[in-house]
Design a protein around this motif. Structure first.
Motif, PDB file in Angstrom:
ATOM      1  N   LYS A  32     -49.459  13.990  17.228  1.00 36.24           N
ATOM      2  CA  LYS A  32     -48.806  15.209  17.698  1.00 36.24           C
ATOM      3  C   LYS A  32     -47.300  14.975  17.829  1.00 36.24           C
ATOM      4  O   LYS A  32     -46.860  13.968  18.380  1.00 36.24           O
ATOM      5  CB  LYS A  32     -49.383  15.645  19.041  1.00 36.24           C
ATOM      6  CG  LYS A  32     -50.831  16.095  18.955  1.00 36.24           C
ATOM      7  CD  LYS A  32     -51.348  16.535  20.314  1.00 36.24           C
ATOM      8  CE  LYS A  32     -52.805  17.006  20.220  1.00 36.24           C
ATOM      9  NZ  LYS A  32     -53.317  17.421  21.540  1.00 36.24           N
ATOM     10  N   GLU A  33     -46.540  15.959  17.348  1.00 38.22           N
ATOM     11  CA  GLU A  33     -45.084  15.829  17.318  1.00 38.22           C
ATOM     12  C   GLU A  33     -44.454  15.825  18.712  1.00 38.22           C
ATOM     13  O   GLU A  33     -43.358  15.306  18.882  1.00 38.22           O
ATOM     14  CB  GLU A  33     -44.476  16.964  16.482  1.00 38.22           C
ATOM     15  CG  GLU A  33     -44.611  16.796  14.987  1.00 38.22           C
ATOM     16  CD  GLU A  33     -46.022  17.030  14.479  1.00 38.22           C
ATOM     17  OE1 GLU A  33     -46.304  16.691  13.320  1.00 38.22           O
ATOM     18  OE2 GLU A  33     -46.868  17.573  15.236  1.00 38.22           O
ATOM     19  N   LYS A  34     -45.135  16.378  19.695  1.00 46.11           N
ATOM     20  CA  LYS A  34     -44.585  16.418  21.052  1.00 46.11           C
ATOM     21  C   LYS A  34     -45.169  15.314  21.934  1.00 46.11           C
ATOM     22  O   LYS A  34     -44.839  15.224  23.110  1.00 46.11           O
ATOM     23  CB  LYS A  34     -44.854  17.785  21.686  1.00 46.11           C
ATOM     24  CG  LYS A  34     -44.100  18.926  21.012  1.00 46.11           C
ATOM     25  CD  LYS A  34     -44.326  20.232  21.742  1.00 46.11           C
ATOM     26  CE  LYS A  34     -43.546  21.367  21.084  1.00 46.11           C
ATOM     27  NZ  LYS A  34     -43.738  22.652  21.789  1.00 46.11           N
ATOM     28  N   GLU A  35     -46.021  14.483  21.362  1.00 47.68           N
ATOM     29  CA  GLU A  35     -46.709  13.458  22.141  1.00 47.68           C
ATOM     30  C   GLU A  35     -45.938  12.139  22.103  1.00 47.68           C
ATOM     31  O   GLU A  35     -45.613  11.619  21.031  1.00 47.68           O
ATOM     32  CB  GLU A  35     -48.119  13.262  21.574  1.00 47.68           C
ATOM     33  CG  GLU A  35     -48.984  12.322  22.369  1.00 47.68           C
ATOM     34  CD  GLU A  35     -49.172  12.767  23.802  1.00 47.68           C
ATOM     35  OE1 GLU A  35     -48.805  11.997  24.715  1.00 47.68           O
ATOM     36  OE2 GLU A  35     -49.674  13.887  24.022  1.00 47.68           O
ATOM     37  N   LYS A  36     -45.641  11.592  23.308  1.00 43.28           N
ATOM     38  CA  LYS A  36     -44.876  10.356  23.407  1.00 43.28           C
ATOM     39  C   LYS A  36     -45.754   9.117  23.566  1.00 43.28           C
ATOM     40  O   LYS A  36     -45.250   8.016  23.783  1.00 43.28           O
ATOM     41  CB  LYS A  36     -43.904  10.451  24.583  1.00 43.28           C
ATOM     42  CG  LYS A  36     -42.888  11.575  24.434  1.00 43.28           C
ATOM     43  CD  LYS A  36     -41.961  11.660  25.627  1.00 43.28           C
ATOM     44  CE  LYS A  36     -40.984  12.826  25.477  1.00 43.28           C
ATOM     45  NZ  LYS A  36     -40.081  12.959  26.640  1.00 43.28           N
ATOM     46  N   TYR A  42     -43.740  11.715  18.066  1.00 39.79           N
ATOM     47  CA  TYR A  42     -42.578  12.311  18.727  1.00 39.79           C
ATOM     48  C   TYR A  42     -41.265  11.789  18.139  1.00 39.79           C
ATOM     49  O   TYR A  42     -40.341  12.560  17.873  1.00 39.79           O
ATOM     50  CB  TYR A  42     -42.629  12.005  20.224  1.00 39.79           C
ATOM     51  CG  TYR A  42     -41.407  12.480  20.985  1.00 39.79           C
ATOM     52  CD1 TYR A  42     -41.299  13.805  21.390  1.00 39.79           C
ATOM     53  CD2 TYR A  42     -40.361  11.611  21.285  1.00 39.79           C
ATOM     54  CE1 TYR A  42     -40.175  14.255  22.075  1.00 39.79           C
ATOM     55  CE2 TYR A  42     -39.240  12.048  21.963  1.00 39.79           C
ATOM     56  CZ  TYR A  42     -39.148  13.374  22.364  1.00 39.79           C
ATOM     57  OH  TYR A  42     -38.044  13.810  23.029  1.00 39.79           O
ATOM     58  N   SER A  45     -40.465  13.000  14.364  1.00 36.64           N
ATOM     59  CA  SER A  45     -40.217  14.439  14.276  1.00 36.64           C
ATOM     60  C   SER A  45     -38.962  14.829  15.052  1.00 36.64           C
ATOM     61  O   SER A  45     -38.215  15.708  14.634  1.00 36.64           O
ATOM     62  CB  SER A  45     -41.431  15.216  14.809  1.00 36.64           C
ATOM     63  OG  SER A  45     -41.673  14.899  16.169  1.00 36.64           O
ATOM     64  N   ASN A  46     -38.730  14.158  16.175  1.00 36.64           N
ATOM     65  CA  ASN A  46     -37.564  14.469  16.991  1.00 36.64           C
ATOM     66  C   ASN A  46     -36.264  14.033  16.310  1.00 36.64           C
ATOM     67  O   ASN A  46     -35.207  14.632  16.536  1.00 36.64           O
ATOM     68  CB  ASN A  46     -37.688  13.780  18.355  1.00 36.64           C
ATOM     69  CG  ASN A  46     -36.759  14.374  19.382  1.00 36.64           C
ATOM     70  OD1 ASN A  46     -36.742  15.583  19.597  1.00 36.64           O
ATOM     71  ND2 ASN A  46     -35.978  13.523  20.025  1.00 36.64           N
ATOM     72  N   LYS A  61     -44.195  26.725  12.335  1.00 31.17           N
ATOM     73  CA  LYS A  61     -44.970  27.105  13.510  1.00 31.17           C
ATOM     74  C   LYS A  61     -46.117  28.040  13.142  1.00 31.17           C
ATOM     75  O   LYS A  61     -46.800  28.571  14.014  1.00 31.17           O
ATOM     76  CB  LYS A  61     -44.052  27.761  14.535  1.00 31.17           C
ATOM     77  CG  LYS A  61     -42.990  26.797  15.061  1.00 31.17           C
ATOM     78  CD  LYS A  61     -42.109  27.443  16.113  1.00 31.17           C
ATOM     79  CE  LYS A  61     -41.068  26.447  16.617  1.00 31.17           C
ATOM     80  NZ  LYS A  61     -40.168  27.046  17.638  1.00 31.17           N
ATOM     81  N   VAL A 242     -46.309  20.999  11.268  1.00 24.75           N
ATOM     82  CA  VAL A 242     -46.918  20.433  12.474  1.00 24.75           C
ATOM     83  C   VAL A 242     -48.411  20.731  12.545  1.00 24.75           C
ATOM     84  O   VAL A 242     -49.126  20.224  13.400  1.00 24.75           O
ATOM     85  CB  VAL A 242     -46.216  20.937  13.756  1.00 24.75           C
ATOM     86  CG1 VAL A 242     -44.790  20.461  13.800  1.00 24.75           C
ATOM     87  CG2 VAL A 242     -46.272  22.463  13.843  1.00 24.75           C
TER      88      VAL A 242
END
Length: 401
Positions: A32-36, A42, A45-46, A61, A242
């Motif tokens: 997941k792109e928002k998962e650290k 993360y 993608s960041n 999106k 994503v």
């Protein structure tokens, strides 16, 4: 492309947060792109804007199939990137759209543990995952691997990875259109795990170990390998998928289970359904017979078609009922297709679009755009005046051919 070594200097604090601030680390592969967590994505993608310098990054999106219907400029080329465990949101229509996208000169970089069968069939390759049944954290932790890159510019350097490296590789492929870019060593034998498949004017770059793109390896000095992999992509804008949305427009996602099918699967519910329908039918028959009135003689009306048409059109305009006019315009077009080109219009799929383009003399891309617009407008509850005007012009220009 900016060196990942420099990028990682700016996120040193993140590494501390991920691996030292938590009482219990989540070692599940989530991509997941928002998962650290260690096996999220993360970091990459960041830092996409820094990785692809001077290249526009568009994060999808919505489903790629839906995005491609209205947003892709056919005059420009793009790079499509997907890094996941599997392409579980991709339908058969989505696969066909992605193949068409690359065929017209675009590039696609896809790193997956599991590729869909229809995708493999279209590109003529097979894979062999010797660890596909291993899913627990303890099992995956034991899986190590050594990777190699075949490009001479990268030298003879080897890249060793200490965990979660499945023995996943490309087994068969069409050698006439495929180049092996990278390999992995399994049981003493080098086998391909990174390949380039030419497709039309573009190419697919496929990798069987997406875990190398996760936070864990980018924070453990493996950024050079990832940088080398992505360096194969052209200097075009990037569509970063994503993969969080299912398609709204793909016919496969519009199929809803029938409640009647559920009733027919159970004997008691089947009898209940039949008895209820029979009772309703009898009620309607007896009730209609009791309340039936004498049918009066109706004098034939005068032919006022023109006046009636004028009245109806004025009514639609005054009420701003654009959706009703859109529906009638669509019905008019489909009737023209049936009568002029003798094509069945019950299923507006890819085969229908190609047949219509061939018989009408219009371009395939133009035909696809019109039919997909009709599908999208047909599903809307309301339509604007602008959408009505655009549809009208598209149909008129199409039928002039």
């Amino acid at each position: 492309m900016m060196k990942l070594q420099n990028i990682l200097k700016t996120i040193l604090v993140l590494s501390i947060v991920i691996f030292t601030s938590c009482n219990k680390t989540d070692w599940v592969e989530n991509y997941k792109e928002k998962e650290k967590s260690p096996f999220g994505t993360y970091i990459i993608s960041n830092e996409a804007e820094s990785l692809f310098k001077d290249q526009k990054i568009t994060v999808l999106k919505e489903n790629f199939y839906d995005y491609s219907l209205f947003n892709i400029d056919s005059t420009k080329t793009n790079n499509y990137i997907l890094i996941k465990n599997a392409a579980y949101k991709q339908t058969a229509a989505g696969t066909a759209e992605l193949l068409e996208f690359v065929k017209h000169g675009n590039s696609a970089f896809i790193a997956l543990n599991f590729f869909k069968e229809n995708f493999k069939e279209e590109l003529e390759f097979t894979t062999n995952n010797l660890d596909e049944n291993k899913s627990s954290v303890a099992e995956l932790k034991k899986l190590k691997g050594t990777f190699y890159l075949k490009q001479t510019d990268f030298g003879n350097k080897t890249y060793s990875f200490d965990r979660n490296i499945r023995r996943n590789y490309f087994l068969q492929y069409n050698k006439n259109k495929t180049i092996v870019l990278g390999t992995t060593k399994i049981d003493g034998e080098e086998v391909p795990n990174f390949i380039k498949i030419y497709h039309g004017k573009g190419a697919f770059y496929l990798h069987t170990n997406p875990v190398v793109f996760t936070n864990y390896y980018l924070l453990n000095n493996k950024e050079a390998y990832v940088e080398n992999l992505l360096s194969y992509l052209p200097k075009d804008n990037v569509l970063w998928d994503v993969h969080i949305k299912t398609s709204k427009y793909s016919n496969e996602n519009n199929k809803k289970p029938s409640i009647f099918k559920f009733f027919l699967q159970h004997k008691t519910l089947t009898w209940f359904l039949f008895v209820s329908l029979a009772g309703l039918l009898l009620f309607m028959l007896f009730n209609a017979r009791r309340k039936q009135r004498a049918i009066p003689i109706i004098v034939p009306l005068k032919n006022t078609t023109v006046a009636f048409t004028q009245t109806i059109s004025n009514l639609y305009l005054s009420e701003a009922d654009h959706k009703n006019l859109v529906d009638k315009k669509i019905a008019y077009f489909l009737e023209k297709v049936r009568s002029r080109y003798l094509i069945e219009t019950s299923n507006l799929n890819a085969a229908f679009m190609e047949k219509l383009a061939a018989k009408s003399g219009n371009e395939v891309q133009k035909t696809k755009y019109l039919v997909n617009t009709i599908i999208a407008l047909n599903k809307k509850v309301e339509c604007s005046e602008e959408e009505l005007i655009v549809l009208h012009k598209m149909i008129e220009n199409f039928l002039k051919k």
